[in-house]
Design a protein around this motif. Structure first.
Motif, short mmCIF file in Angstrom:
data_model
loop_
_atom_site.label_atom_id
_atom_site.label_comp_id
_atom_site.label_asym_id
_atom_site.label_seq_id
_atom_site.Cartn_x
_atom_site.Cartn_y
_atom_site.Cartn_z
N UNK A 249 0.85 -1.18 0.00
CA UNK A 249 0.00 0.00 0.00
C UNK A 249 0.89 1.24 0.00
N UNK A 250 0.43 2.27 -0.67
CA UNK A 250 1.16 3.53 -0.76
C UNK A 250 0.53 4.55 0.18
N UNK A 251 1.35 5.09 1.09
CA UNK A 251 0.87 6.08 2.06
C UNK A 251 1.60 7.40 1.82
N UNK A 252 0.84 8.48 1.71
CA UNK A 252 1.39 9.83 1.58
C UNK A 252 1.17 10.56 2.89
N UNK A 253 2.23 11.18 3.44
CA UNK A 253 2.14 11.72 4.80
C UNK A 253 1.80 13.21 4.87
N UNK A 254 1.91 13.94 3.75
CA UNK A 254 1.54 15.36 3.73
C UNK A 254 0.60 15.62 2.56
N UNK A 255 -0.17 16.69 2.68
CA UNK A 255 -1.06 17.09 1.60
C UNK A 255 -0.29 17.76 0.47
N UNK A 256 -0.83 17.66 -0.74
CA UNK A 256 -0.21 18.25 -1.93
C UNK A 256 -0.77 19.64 -2.21
N UNK A 257 -0.05 20.39 -3.05
CA UNK A 257 -0.59 21.65 -3.57
C UNK A 257 0.19 22.90 -3.22
N UNK A 258 1.36 22.78 -2.57
CA UNK A 258 2.05 24.00 -2.14
C UNK A 258 2.55 24.83 -3.32
N UNK A 259 2.92 24.18 -4.42
CA UNK A 259 3.38 24.94 -5.58
C UNK A 259 2.29 25.82 -6.16
N UNK A 260 1.10 25.26 -6.29
CA UNK A 260 -0.04 26.01 -6.82
C UNK A 260 -0.42 27.16 -5.89
N UNK A 261 -0.43 26.90 -4.59
CA UNK A 261 -0.82 27.93 -3.62
C UNK A 261 0.21 29.06 -3.60
N UNK A 262 1.50 28.71 -3.62
CA UNK A 262 2.53 29.75 -3.62
C UNK A 262 2.46 30.59 -4.90
N UNK A 263 2.14 29.96 -6.02
CA UNK A 263 1.97 30.71 -7.26
C UNK A 263 0.80 31.66 -7.15
N UNK A 264 -0.31 31.19 -6.61
CA UNK A 264 -1.47 32.06 -6.41
C UNK A 264 -1.15 33.20 -5.47
N UNK A 265 -0.36 32.92 -4.44
CA UNK A 265 0.01 33.95 -3.48
C UNK A 265 0.87 35.04 -4.11
N UNK A 266 1.76 34.66 -5.03
CA UNK A 266 2.64 35.64 -5.66
C UNK A 266 1.87 36.65 -6.50
N UNK A 267 0.70 36.26 -6.98
CA UNK A 267 -0.11 37.19 -7.78
C UNK A 267 -1.31 37.71 -6.99
N UNK A 268 -1.28 37.51 -5.67
CA UNK A 268 -2.32 38.06 -4.82
C UNK A 268 -3.65 37.34 -4.88
N UNK A 269 -3.65 36.07 -5.30
CA UNK A 269 -4.90 35.34 -5.47
C UNK A 269 -5.12 34.24 -4.44
N UNK A 270 -4.21 34.08 -3.49
CA UNK A 270 -4.37 33.04 -2.47
C UNK A 270 -5.00 33.62 -1.22
N UNK A 271 -5.97 32.92 -0.67
CA UNK A 271 -6.54 33.33 0.61
C UNK A 271 -5.47 33.22 1.69
N UNK A 272 -5.43 34.18 2.63
CA UNK A 272 -4.39 34.13 3.67
C UNK A 272 -4.36 32.81 4.43
N UNK A 273 -5.54 32.25 4.71
CA UNK A 273 -5.57 31.00 5.46
C UNK A 273 -5.02 29.83 4.62
N UNK A 274 -5.19 29.91 3.29
CA UNK A 274 -4.64 28.85 2.43
C UNK A 274 -3.12 28.94 2.39
N UNK A 275 -2.59 30.15 2.31
CA UNK A 275 -1.12 30.30 2.31
C UNK A 275 -0.55 29.88 3.66
N UNK A 276 -1.27 30.21 4.74
CA UNK A 276 -0.82 29.79 6.07
C UNK A 276 -0.77 28.27 6.18
N UNK A 277 -1.75 27.60 5.57
CA UNK A 277 -1.75 26.14 5.57
C UNK A 277 -0.58 25.56 4.80
N UNK A 278 -0.25 26.19 3.66
CA UNK A 278 0.89 25.73 2.87
C UNK A 278 2.19 25.91 3.64
#
Length: 344
Positions: free
Chosen positions: A170-199
């Motif tokens: 079985x394959x187990x992943x220990x962290x959630x994915x998506x930090x690259x997308x969220x950081x990109x959104x943050x650089x252009x001012x499109x990420x919610x503060x709580x989403x960036x804080x989660x990343x």
């Protein structure tokens, strides 16, 4: 630099700054190998997370290095993320961190207090890992880059490699994915503060706890998910001799990542990952945004573990009890024509 003394946006920060897997492979395969040292248990030709060199029957050195430009504004946070990312390779090999050396590129014209904050963040994570910060090297450069060279120890009989999984695991992943997308959104001012804080919370979390818990179980293979994406590192785990089935609905995803994908806030590295790994992947009813998450380059991502099937649920439960968003996301099967099948 802003009035607040923060690092200015740096294009391609974090593990999005990595060279593409395809281009890197073409270069590495042309390097002269030289005589094989039987004590070099893992080298660059294995596409593993770190090098492993046997010292005795029970002790081997784990060596790795990682550095990159900033992907967040705060220098102290950047230092923590860069250090956590570099330390992760030791955990992916089943080892324990012992020493670390700072690697610094910094403009002479920039406020040295910023560098001090970066180094303070890195030192915090090395200490948290139980390692000793033993020195480093710095050069003047046009942009900021920071990371670590890390040495750890592992019992060579108990080390993890990335392509030693077995059918049925079985394959187990220990962290959630998506930090690259969220950081990109943050650089252009499109990420919610709580989403960036989660990343940021995810990127600054060491894989130390997950690795220590995993050692209680039968783990046949492991890697950490970084710049080549979940699917890219999964492709390396299959090693040309195995296949796998992934249930995309079980893959943990950070809040805001799929929205960023739906808003077309992609990274160039994510598209390189798709171009390189895409031919090995079949998607069945997977939403396009989720495809992008699976190709998203991760900075300081989680561990991906191939675990004996009868022990997987217990490992998943213990990881979750430790506060990690770990999930069983799929299983390894004997090699078929299609290497990776992702279902939804």
């Amino acid at each position: 630099m802003s009035k607040e003394g923060k690092i200015v946006f740096c294009t391609g920060g974090g593990c999005t700054a990595k060279l593409g897997a395809g281009a890197l492979s073409r270069i590495l395969e042309k390097l002269p190998r030289g005589a094989r040292d039987p004590s070099l248990l893992v080298g660059y030709d294995s596409r593993d997370d770190a090098a492993v060199y046997r010292i005795t029957d029970d002790i081997a050195l784990v060596q790795t290095v990682d550095f990159f430009p900033p992907m967040v504004d705060d220098p102290y946070t950047f230092g923590q993320i860069a250090a956590a990312n570099a330390l992760s390779d030791v955990y992916a090999m089943g080892g324990e961190v012992k020493t670390a050396l700072n690697l610094v590129c910094f403009p002479e014209s920039m406020d040295l207090n910023i560098l001090g904050e970066i180094l303070r963040g890195g030192a915090k994570k090395v200490a948290e890992a139980g390692g000793s910060l033993a020195g480093g090297h710095s050069i003047a450069d046009t942009g900021v880059k920071y990371g670590l060279s890390v040495t750890g120890l592992v019992d060579p009989k108990k080390m993890y490699t990335n392509d030693s999984g077995k059918p049925g695991d079985k394959l187990i992943l220990t962290k959630a994915l998506g930090v690259g997308l969220i950081c990109t959104a943050n650089r252009v001012g499109e990420a919610a503060p709580e989403d960036m804080a989660g990343a940021i919370a995810s990127m600054t979390t060491l894989n130390k706890n997950a690795a220590e818990i995993s050692r209680k179980y039968t783990v046949h293979a492991a890697t950490d998910v970084t710049g080549f994406s979940f699917l890219g590192h999964l492709h390396e785990m299959m090693g040309g001799k195995l296949s796998c089935i992934i249930d995309a609905r079980m893959v943990p995803v950070l809040p805001g990542a799929e929205k960023a994908a739906d808003d077309f806030l992609y990274t160039a590295a994510g598209q390189r990952n798709r171009n390189h790994t895409g031919p090995y992947v079949t998607f069945e009813n997977v939403p396009f945004a989720m495809e992008e998450v699976l190709f998203d380059p991760q900075t300081s991502g989680g561990l991906l573990l191939a675990v004996l099937p009868e022990e997987a649920s217990a490992l998943e439960a213990e990881l979750q009890a430790a506060g990690l968003p770990a999930k069983i996301v799929g299983e390894i099967i004997p090699k078929t024509e299609q290497e990776i099948t992702v279902k939804y």
